[in-house]
Structure formats: structure tokens, C-alpha cells
Design a protein around this motif. Structure first.
Motif, PDB file in Angstrom:
ATOM      1  N   GLY A  10       0.812  -1.213   0.000  1.00  0.00           N
ATOM      2  CA  GLY A  10       0.000   0.000   0.000  1.00  0.00           C
ATOM      3  C   GLY A  10       0.844   1.262   0.000  1.00  0.00           C
ATOM      4  N   LEU A  11       1.930   1.247   0.767  1.00  0.00           N
ATOM      5  CA  LEU A  11       2.820   2.409   0.801  1.00  0.00           C
ATOM      6  C   LEU A  11       3.441   2.664  -0.565  1.00  0.00           C
ATOM      7  CD1 LEU A  11       4.662   1.879   4.219  1.00  0.00           C
ATOM      8  CD2 LEU A  11       2.765   3.424   3.737  1.00  0.00           C
ATOM      9  N   MET A  12       3.891   1.592  -1.220  1.00  0.00           N
ATOM     10  CA  MET A  12       4.535   1.760  -2.519  1.00  0.00           C
ATOM     11  C   MET A  12       3.536   2.181  -3.591  1.00  0.00           C
ATOM     12  SD  MET A  12       7.483  -1.165  -2.818  1.00  0.00           S
ATOM     13  CE  MET A  12       6.316  -2.526  -2.779  1.00  0.00           C
ATOM     14  N   ILE A  13       2.358   1.574  -3.591  1.00  0.00           N
ATOM     15  CA  ILE A  13       1.356   1.915  -4.599  1.00  0.00           C
ATOM     16  C   ILE A  13       0.852   3.336  -4.385  1.00  0.00           C
ATOM     17  CG2 ILE A  13      -1.009   1.412  -5.351  1.00  0.00           C
ATOM     18  CD1 ILE A  13      -0.370  -1.548  -5.025  1.00  0.00           C
ATOM     19  N   GLY A  14       0.579   3.711  -3.140  1.00  0.00           N
ATOM     20  CA  GLY A  14       0.127   5.066  -2.861  1.00  0.00           C
ATOM     21  C   GLY A  14       1.150   6.105  -3.285  1.00  0.00           C
ATOM     22  N   GLY A  15       2.426   5.841  -2.969  1.00  0.00           N
ATOM     23  CA  GLY A  15       3.478   6.771  -3.369  1.00  0.00           C
ATOM     24  C   GLY A  15       3.640   6.850  -4.871  1.00  0.00           C
ATOM     25  N   ALA A  16       3.603   5.697  -5.544  1.00  0.00           N
ATOM     26  CA  ALA A  16       3.784   5.682  -6.998  1.00  0.00           C
ATOM     27  C   ALA A  16       2.629   6.364  -7.714  1.00  0.00           C
ATOM     28  CB  ALA A  16       3.937   4.240  -7.483  1.00  0.00           C
ATOM     29  N   LEU A  17       1.393   6.125  -7.270  1.00  0.00           N
ATOM     30  CA  LEU A  17       0.237   6.763  -7.911  1.00  0.00           C
ATOM     31  C   LEU A  17       0.256   8.276  -7.705  1.00  0.00           C
ATOM     32  CD1 LEU A  17      -2.664   4.264  -7.113  1.00  0.00           C
ATOM     33  CD2 LEU A  17      -1.516   4.620  -9.304  1.00  0.00           C
ATOM     34  N   ALA A  18       0.651   8.715  -6.522  1.00  0.00           N
ATOM     35  CA  ALA A  18       0.716  10.159  -6.258  1.00  0.00           C
ATOM     36  C   ALA A  18       1.776  10.822  -7.133  1.00  0.00           C
ATOM     37  CB  ALA A  18       1.007  10.407  -4.778  1.00  0.00           C
ATOM     38  N   GLN A  19       2.945  10.191  -7.243  1.00  0.00           N
ATOM     39  CA  GLN A  19       3.981  10.741  -8.116  1.00  0.00           C
ATOM     40  C   GLN A  19       3.540  10.725  -9.576  1.00  0.00           C
ATOM     41  OE1 GLN A  19       7.913   9.104  -7.806  1.00  0.00           O
ATOM     42  NE2 GLN A  19       8.416  10.347  -6.015  1.00  0.00           N
ATOM     43  N   ALA A  20       2.853   9.654  -9.982  1.00  0.00           N
ATOM     44  CA  ALA A  20       2.376   9.582 -11.365  1.00  0.00           C
ATOM     45  C   ALA A  20       1.392  10.711 -11.651  1.00  0.00           C
ATOM     46  CB  ALA A  20       1.720   8.224 -11.619  1.00  0.00           C
ATOM     47  N   GLY A  21       0.507  11.006 -10.706  1.00  0.00           N
ATOM     48  CA  GLY A  21      -0.441  12.099 -10.893  1.00  0.00           C
ATOM     49  C   GLY A  21       0.252  13.444 -10.990  1.00  0.00           C
ATOM     50  N   ALA A  22       1.220  13.685 -10.118  1.00  0.00           N
ATOM     51  CA  ALA A  22       1.954  14.952 -10.153  1.00  0.00           C
ATOM     52  C   ALA A  22       2.706  15.112 -11.470  1.00  0.00           C
ATOM     53  CB  ALA A  22       2.931  15.023  -8.973  1.00  0.00           C
ATOM     54  N   THR A  23       3.292  14.017 -11.957  1.00  0.00           N
ATOM     55  CA  THR A  23       4.018  14.057 -13.221  1.00  0.00           C
ATOM     56  C   THR A  23       3.077  14.318 -14.388  1.00  0.00           C
ATOM     57  OG1 THR A  23       5.657  12.510 -12.344  1.00  0.00           O
ATOM     58  CG2 THR A  23       5.538  12.740 -14.733  1.00  0.00           C
ATOM     59  N   MET A  24       1.933  13.644 -14.409  1.00  0.00           N
ATOM     60  CA  MET A  24       0.972  13.839 -15.493  1.00  0.00           C
ATOM     61  C   MET A  24       0.460  15.270 -15.524  1.00  0.00           C
ATOM     62  SD  MET A  24      -2.486  11.665 -16.263  1.00  0.00           S
ATOM     63  CE  MET A  24      -1.530  10.258 -16.813  1.00  0.00           C
ATOM     64  N   GLN A  25       0.221  15.848 -14.368  1.00  0.00           N
ATOM     65  CA  GLN A  25      -0.243  17.237 -14.316  1.00  0.00           C
ATOM     66  C   GLN A  25       0.818  18.193 -14.859  1.00  0.00           C
ATOM     67  OE1 GLN A  25      -1.422  17.642 -10.196  1.00  0.00           O
ATOM     68  NE2 GLN A  25      -2.878  15.963 -10.414  1.00  0.00           N
ATOM     69  N   ALA A  26       2.087  17.875 -14.651  1.00  0.00           N
ATOM     70  CA  ALA A  26       3.153  18.719 -15.177  1.00  0.00           C
ATOM     71  C   ALA A  26       3.295  18.563 -16.687  1.00  0.00           C
ATOM     72  CB  ALA A  26       4.473  18.373 -14.492  1.00  0.00           C
ATOM     73  N   VAL A  27       3.251  17.325 -17.169  1.00  0.00           N
ATOM     74  CA  VAL A  27       3.433  17.081 -18.600  1.00  0.00           C
ATOM     75  C   VAL A  27       2.302  17.698 -19.414  1.00  0.00           C
ATOM     76  CG1 VAL A  27       3.474  15.287 -20.374  1.00  0.00           C
ATOM     77  CG2 VAL A  27       4.828  15.014 -18.289  1.00  0.00           C
ATOM     78  N   PHE A  28       1.056  17.522 -18.948  1.00  0.00           N
ATOM     79  CA  PHE A  28      -0.091  18.071 -19.670  1.00  0.00           C
ATOM     80  C   PHE A  28      -0.403  19.513 -19.259  1.00  0.00           C
ATOM     81  CE2 PHE A  28      -1.140  13.447 -19.957  1.00  0.00           C
ATOM     82  CZ  PHE A  28      -1.072  13.356 -21.338  1.00  0.00           C
ATOM     83  N   ARG A  29       0.313  20.003 -18.239  1.00  0.00           N
ATOM     84  CA  ARG A  29       0.060  21.344 -17.701  1.00  0.00           C
ATOM     85  C   ARG A  29      -1.427  21.532 -17.423  1.00  0.00           C
ATOM     86  NH1 ARG A  29       3.674  22.233 -21.650  1.00  0.00           N
ATOM     87  NH2 ARG A  29       2.353  23.475 -23.024  1.00  0.00           N
ATOM     88  N   ASN A  30      -1.987  20.551 -16.752  1.00  0.00           N
ATOM     89  CA  ASN A  30      -3.416  20.504 -16.464  1.00  0.00           C
ATOM     90  C   ASN A  30      -3.606  20.065 -15.021  1.00  0.00           C
ATOM     91  OD1 ASN A  30      -6.151  20.081 -16.288  1.00  0.00           O
ATOM     92  ND2 ASN A  30      -6.268  18.588 -17.935  1.00  0.00           N
ATOM     93  N   PRO A  31      -4.187  20.911 -14.173  1.00  0.00           N
ATOM     94  CA  PRO A  31      -4.344  20.550 -12.762  1.00  0.00           C
ATOM     95  C   PRO A  31      -5.332  19.414 -12.513  1.00  0.00           C
ATOM     96  CG  PRO A  31      -5.516  22.579 -13.242  1.00  0.00           C
ATOM     97  CD  PRO A  31      -4.719  22.254 -14.467  1.00  0.00           C
ATOM     98  N   LEU A  32      -6.117  19.033 -13.538  1.00  0.00           N
ATOM     99  CA  LEU A  32      -7.115  17.981 -13.365  1.00  0.00           C
ATOM    100  C   LEU A  32      -6.671  16.652 -13.953  1.00  0.00           C
ATOM    101  CD1 LEU A  32     -10.378  19.985 -14.156  1.00  0.00           C
ATOM    102  CD2 LEU A  32      -9.254  19.624 -11.964  1.00  0.00           C
ATOM    103  N   ALA A  33      -5.444  16.570 -14.462  1.00  0.00           N
ATOM    104  CA  ALA A  33      -4.960  15.317 -15.025  1.00  0.00           C
ATOM    105  C   ALA A  33      -4.729  14.300 -13.912  1.00  0.00           C
ATOM    106  CB  ALA A  33      -3.672  15.552 -15.807  1.00  0.00           C
ATOM    107  N   ASP A  34      -5.151  13.074 -14.177  1.00  0.00           N
ATOM    108  CA  ASP A  34      -5.010  11.994 -13.205  1.00  0.00           C
ATOM    109  C   ASP A  34      -5.079  10.682 -13.982  1.00  0.00           C
ATOM    110  OD1 ASP A  34      -7.010   9.972 -11.485  1.00  0.00           O
ATOM    111  OD2 ASP A  34      -5.318  10.748 -10.352  1.00  0.00           O
ATOM    112  N   PRO A  35      -4.272   9.680 -13.641  1.00  0.00           N
ATOM    113  CA  PRO A  35      -4.295   8.424 -14.397  1.00  0.00           C
ATOM    114  C   PRO A  35      -5.674   7.776 -14.471  1.00  0.00           C
ATOM    115  CG  PRO A  35      -2.389   8.497 -12.965  1.00  0.00           C
ATOM    116  CD  PRO A  35      -3.213   9.706 -12.627  1.00  0.00           C
ATOM    117  N   GLY A  36      -6.466   7.930 -13.411  1.00  0.00           N
ATOM    118  CA  GLY A  36      -7.808   7.349 -13.440  1.00  0.00           C
ATOM    119  C   GLY A  36      -8.773   8.140 -14.296  1.00  0.00           C
ATOM    120  N   LEU A  37      -8.689   9.468 -14.231  1.00  0.00           N
ATOM    121  CA  LEU A  37      -9.647  10.308 -14.941  1.00  0.00           C
ATOM    122  C   LEU A  37      -9.470  10.250 -16.444  1.00  0.00           C
ATOM    123  CD1 LEU A  37      -9.732  13.478 -12.659  1.00  0.00           C
ATOM    124  CD2 LEU A  37     -11.448  11.683 -12.834  1.00  0.00           C
ATOM    125  N   ILE A  38      -8.235  10.101 -16.926  1.00  0.00           N
ATOM    126  CA  ILE A  38      -8.038  10.084 -18.374  1.00  0.00           C
ATOM    127  C   ILE A  38      -7.974   8.661 -18.933  1.00  0.00           C
ATOM    128  CG2 ILE A  38      -6.805  12.271 -18.261  1.00  0.00           C
ATOM    129  CD1 ILE A  38      -4.247  10.725 -18.950  1.00  0.00           C
TER     130      ILE A  38
END
Length: 353
Positions: free
Chosen positions: A77-105
């Protein structure tokens, strides 16, 4: 403490606060459950497992509950939670979109569809050429990668991803993936059908040491490598042309970080099913408290994401004990209103509409 006060804290202070929260959350997760174990005995079991002599002698049931059931679940759980949070932060930076999220897109849905396809068809075809514990992360990664490429193509105009198109593409892909999962549910046999709710709603209930062995190296690689891209992601926030002038190879950067993001999502889905909104909530909370600098945002998001998912999983195990609530339902209950609040906040902004 005010927002300004939070931003005045040093990185070491922030790291210490988040690590203290992580340690407290870990002890809570190990102690709470259908069998409640006092903190003193929990610590004694951990100390004994590390080779020490505990002051309190734990019994066999407590040993099994912590070392064989709760500890691997906590680590995963610690690893998955950390990885998903980092993935979301990275996606928001790449798309320059505050609503980007791996689940939402749709990335999580695509990864889940691929994993469920392997599970259901595995009852009709033999997967002897590769063990299932390795095949599921591979299938999830491929499914997530295909969806990511589709979203980038659909949402990009002149190399820039339009936020409104990004969300609409994610909505369409989630719908198609949901239809595919529904079809597979209809043709699944009884043994496969029992595990499908695990994939659709998310759970850490199948966590074991073999799952950690399969997923930990990949998740740790993501957690270690993404913060190394922090300076380049900071430059990317200024715009692609500006980042190029600062010496950043934007296309190579996008390929690297999107690969890592898809890897994080694919492995997470393979091991725990769809757990949504962690990648949306956590980066926003860190930005609000400490600012947008990715040198702090990425590691702090990893720590807070680990804390959030661990707390959600502890609640999922205890709210209806001895029954268990899928952790994905709890994160959706938290993340859904949070997402609506963000939409209301940005509804008049040109970066969203």
C-alpha cells in the motif's frame, strides 16, 4: 498553521513531518483490524522479526496477523500510494493541467481491462510460457501504454494537450474500458468472476510477499527515478519553448516520464486493481501547502500518497470488520467531491475550459 507558514518550512522539516506521519500510519495499520493488537505488542513483534529480544512475548496469532497478513499489505500500500501520487503529479506537469489523473483520463481503466482480459481468457488458454504474477503487470503496462498514447494523440493540438479534450478523451476511454470489462464479466467462469470485483473497485487484500517480490522493484524504480526529473519538469511548467531554451529535450523528457507513469499505474493496477483519485488529491494538497517546485512536490507527494492509501486501507479493513470494504470505494468517496470542488474552482479558467 497558515499556508504561508507551511511554505516557510525547510525541506528537512517537511520531510521529517511526513516521515513521522508515515511511521504513525504504519503502526496504526499494523495494530488495527479484526484482531486489534496493542501498539506495544506490535512493536515487540517487529523488533523480534528484526532479530531483537522483545520485552513482551507475542502469541502466534498476533505474529501471523502482523508478519504474514498486515505487513506485506502495508508495504504494498505504501509503494502503490506513493507511486500513484507521483504519477499524478508528473501527469499534471506534462499536460500542464491541474485535473490530469491516471484514473480520470483512462490509463487505470485501460490497464485494468488488459489485466482482466488475461484473467478471464486464462481460464480458456494456458499461460504456461510466463507466470501469471509476471504476466499481469506486463498486460497492465501494455494496456495503460496504449491508452496513454491514444489520449496524447486525441488531446494534442500543435503539440499542446487541451485540458477539455483531455478530460473528454478520458471519459470516452473509461466508457469503452467499462464496456469491455462488463463483457468479460459476462463470459467469465465462476472462479474468474470472484476476482473481478477486486480489479474493478481496488483492494490490497491479495497482498503477499510474492506480490511484493514481483512489484516492488518496478515501483521502487519509479519512486526513485521520477524525482530525478524534477528540474526538467519545473522548466516544462514555463512552456515547451521556454524549456527548450533552458536546455531540456522536451520530447525525450515526455517519453521518459510518461513511460514511468504508465509503469507505475500498470504495476499498481496489476497488484491492487483500480484505485482512483490518489494521483489527483495528493499533488494538489502538496502544492497548496508547499508550492509547485517539483524538487519538493514529487518526494512529498510520494510520502503523502503512501500515508493516504495506508489510512484508506486501514479504514477499509476496520469499518465493516470482519468484512472488508474495497479501498477504491473509499478513495472515490474522498476523491469525487474533491474533483468536483476543483472543477468549480477552475470552471472559469481558460486552462480547463
Amino acid at each position: 498553521m497558515s499556508k504561508i507558514a507551511f511554505k516557510s518550512l525547510s525541506r528537512r522539516t517537511i520531510a521529517a513531518l511526513l516521515l513521522a506521519a508515515l511511521a504513525a500510519t504504519a503502526l496504526l495499520a499494523l495494530s488495527c483490524g479484526s484482531l486489534d493488537i496493542p501498539l506495544s505488542r506490535t512493536w515487540a513483534i517487529l523488533w523480534q522479526a528484526l532479530g531483537g529480544t522483545p520485552a513482551v512475548t507475542p502469541d502466534t496469532a498476533e505474529n501471523i496477523a502482523i508478519l504474514q497478513l498486515r505487513l506485506p499489505r502495508l508495504i504494498l500500500g505504501l509503494m502503490i500510494g506513493g507511486a500513484l501520487a507521483q504519477a499524478g503529479a508528473t501527469m499534471q506537469a506534462v499536460f500542464r493541467n491541474p485535473l490530469a489523473d491516471p484514473g480520470l483520463i483512462g490509463v487505470s481503466s485501460g490497464a485494468a481491462l488488459a489485466a482482466i482480459t488475461v484473467i478471464v481468457l486464462g481460464t480458456h488458454f494456458a499461460w504456461d510460457f510466463i507466470p501469471l504474477r509476471w504476466l499481469l503487470p506486463l498486460a497492465s503496462f501494455i494496456g495503460g501504454a496504449i491508452v496513454t498514447l491514444m489520449v496524447v494523440r486525441l488531446a494534442s493540438v500543435d503539440g499542446v494537450a487541451r485540458p477539455s479534450t483531455l478530460l473528454l478523451a478520458g471519459l470516452a476511454i473509461n466508457a469503452v474500458a467499462g464496456a469491455g470489462i462488463g463483457f468479460l464479466t459476462q463470459i467469465a467462469d465462476a472462479s474468474a468472476l470472484r476476482s473481478l470485483s477486486f480489479w474493478m473497485f481496488g483492494s490490497l487484500g491479495k497482498a503477499g510477499w510474492s506480490e511484493i517480490l514481483a512489484g516492488a522493484p518496478l515501483l521502487l524504480a519509479v519512486l526513485i527515478w521520477l524525482p530525478r526529473e524534477a528540474r526538467s519538469l519545473n522548466a516544462l511548467l514555463l512552456g515547451e519553448a521556454e524549456a527548450q531554451h533552458l536546455g531540456v529535450d522536451v520530447e525525450q523528457l515526455k517519453r521518459r516520464v510518461l513511460f514511468l507513469m504508465v509503469l507505475a499505474v500498470g504495476v499498481s493496477v496489476a497488484l491492487a486493481g483500480i484505485i482512483g483519485f490518489v494521483g489527483l488529491i495528493v499533488p494538489h494538497l502538496i502544492r497548496l501547502a508547499f508550492g509547485p517546485d517539483h524538487r519538493l512536490l514529487l518526494p512529498a507527494s510520494a510520502l503523502l500518497g503512501a500515508v493516504l492509501l495506508s489510512l484508506a486501507d486501514t479504514a477499509a479493513r476496520t469499518v465493516l470488520a470482519p468484512a472488508e470494504l474495497p479501498v477504491g470505494i473509499l478513495t472515490a468517496l474522498i476523491g469525487g467531491p474533491f474533483f468536483l470542488a476543483l472543477l468549480m474552482r477552475y470552471r472559469r479558467s481558460s486552462e480547463v475550459l
